[in-house]
Design an enzyme around this catalytic site. Structure first.
Site, PDB file in Angstrom:
ATOM      1  CG  ASN A  54      32.935  30.397  34.735  1.00 25.04           C
ATOM      2  OD1 ASN A  54      33.218  29.352  34.150  1.00 25.04           O
ATOM      3  ND2 ASN A  54      32.668  31.531  34.093  1.00 25.04           N
TER       4      ASN A  54
ATOM      5  CE  LYS B  64      35.929  33.680  33.553  1.00 21.95           C
ATOM      6  NZ  LYS B  64      35.747  35.036  33.151  1.00 21.95           N
TER       7      LYS B  64
ATOM      8  CG  HIS C 106      29.781  33.655  31.718  1.00 21.65           C
ATOM      9  ND1 HIS C 106      30.663  34.451  31.024  1.00 21.65           N
ATOM     10  CD2 HIS C 106      30.184  33.673  33.009  1.00 21.65           C
ATOM     11  CE1 HIS C 106      31.573  34.920  31.867  1.00 21.65           C
ATOM     12  NE2 HIS C 106      31.302  34.474  33.079  1.00 21.65           N
TER      13      HIS C 106
ATOM     14  CD  GLU D 141      34.161  34.997  29.916  1.00 20.07           C
ATOM     15  OE1 GLU D 141      34.209  33.765  30.024  1.00 20.07           O
ATOM     16  OE2 GLU D 141      34.690  35.773  30.740  1.00 20.07           O
TER      17      GLU D 141
ATOM     18  CD  GLU E  30      29.159  36.533  36.269  1.00 20.45           C
ATOM     19  OE1 GLU E  30      29.918  36.171  37.158  1.00 20.45           O
ATOM     20  OE2 GLU E  30      29.270  36.167  35.092  1.00 20.45           O
TER      21      GLU E  30
ATOM     22  N   GLY F 179      36.779  39.631  34.800  1.00 20.76           N
ATOM     23  CA  GLY F 179      38.136  39.379  34.336  1.00 20.76           C
ATOM     24  C   GLY F 179      38.958  40.638  34.140  1.00 20.76           C
TER      25      GLY F 179
ATOM     26  CB  SER G  39      37.131  41.508  39.568  1.00 22.41           C
ATOM     27  OG  SER G  39      37.421  41.561  38.177  1.00 22.41           O
TER      28      SER G  39
END
Ligand code: PEP
Length: 239
Positions: free
Chosen positions: A9, A11, A94, A96, A165, A171, A203
Site C-alpha cells: 500500500n 498510500k 483502511h 487511515e 491491521e 506506520g 510495520s
C-alpha cells in the site's frame, strides 16, 4: 492450502515517473515468486504501474473506490473505472480512511459490494486502536467491524481477502508479535463461514515477515512503508 499474498500500500507516495523506476527494479526481483504479489499505488500512478508490470506476476490495485459507477461525485473513482485502468484489486476500509475520512463499517460494506460487482478483488481492512486493545476490546471491535462490514456479504464473502491491521502498529514501527497477530487472525477465522485469506498489516519489514508468516492463520501481509522501496519489498515478497 491458502496461497500467500503480499500486497503493498503506497498510500500518498510516488509520481508516475517514480512508479516506473520502482517497477524496473522490483519486477525482476520477484519474477520467480510463487506468491501472489500486488501493489496499490495512488490512482494517478495506476496506468504507469499497469504498463510497467504487463506480462509479469505483479498485479495492481487501487487504495479505495466509491460505490456508485459514475455521477456527480467530485474527486471519487468507481469500480468500473479502476478495472478499466487495469487494476485488479482494491483496498477497502483502511484505518487511515476510517480515521481521517469518515469511513464506517456501513461504507466499507457498500464499497466492497461495489468492488465485487465491478469484478475487483477487495482487501478489506479491520483492526483495533491502542486504546481499544489496552481496554481488552480487541475481539469485540473486530466482531463489530466484521458483522457490519463483512458478514452481510453472504456467499460473496469467499471472494474477498481480509487484512487485520492493528491501528497502533501501522506506520509506527511497532509490529504485533507473531503470537499477538496469530491470536487475532484465529479469532477472525472463527467468525468466518468460509476459508478466506487473512493478511497481517502493521510495520511488516524484511526482518519480521518470516516470523509472522510462520503462523498458521497468517496468509500474507499488507505492507505500507516497506513497500515503497523495491529491494525491501522484494525481500518481503521472497520471505
Ligand atoms: C498499511 O498502510 O496498511 C500499513 C500496514 O503500513 P505500515 O506497513 O507502514 O505500517
Amino acid at each position: 492450502m491458502r496461497k500467500p499474498l503480499l500486497a503493498g500500500n503506497w498510500k500518498m507516495y510516488k509520481t508516475p515517473a517514480e512508479t516506473k523506476e520502482f517497477f524496473s527494479v522490483f519486477v525482476p526481483l520477484v519474477s520467480a515468486s510463487a506468491h501472489d504479489v500486488v501493489i496499490c499505488p495512488p490512482f494517478i500512478d495506476i496506468a504507469a504501474a499497469v504498463e510497467a508490470t504487463a506480462g509479469s506476476n505483479v498485479e495492481i490495485g487501487g487504495q479505495n473506490l466509491y460505490w456508485k459507477n459514475e455521477g456527480a461525485f467530485t474527486g471519487e473513482i468507481s469500480g468500473p473505472m479502476l478495472l478499466a485502468s487495469g487494476a485488479k484489486w482494491v483496498i477497502i476500509g483502511h484505518s487511515e480512511r476510517r480515521q481521517f475520512f469518515g469511513e464506517t463499517d456501513a461504507t466499507v460494506l457498500d464499497r466492497t459490494k461495489a468492488a465485487l460487482a465491478a469484478g475487483l478483488k477487495p482487501i478489506v481492512c479491520v483492526g483495533e486502536t491502542l486504546a481499544e486493545r489496552e481496554a481488552g476490546q480487541t475481539e469485540s471491535v473486530l466482531k463489530t467491524q466484521f458483522d457490519g462490514g463483512i458478514l452481510p456479504l453472504g456467499d460473496d464473502l469467499a471472494k474477498i481477502v481480509i487484512a487485520y491491521e492493528p491501528v497502533w502498529a501501522i506506520g509506527t514501527g511497532k509490529v504485533a508479535t507473531p503470537e499477538m497477530a496469530q491470536a487475532a487472525h484465529a479469532y477472525l477465522r472463527s467468525l468466518l463461514p468460509v476459508d478466506v485469506r487473512i493478511l497481517y498489516g502493521g510495520s511488516v519489514k524484511p526482518d519480521n515477515v518470516t516470523g509472522l508468516m510462520s503462523q498458521p492463520d497468517i496468509d500474507g501481509a499488507l505492507v505500507g512503508g516497506a513497500s515503497l522501496d523495491a529491494a525491501s519489498f522484494g525481500k518481503v515478497v521472497n520471505f
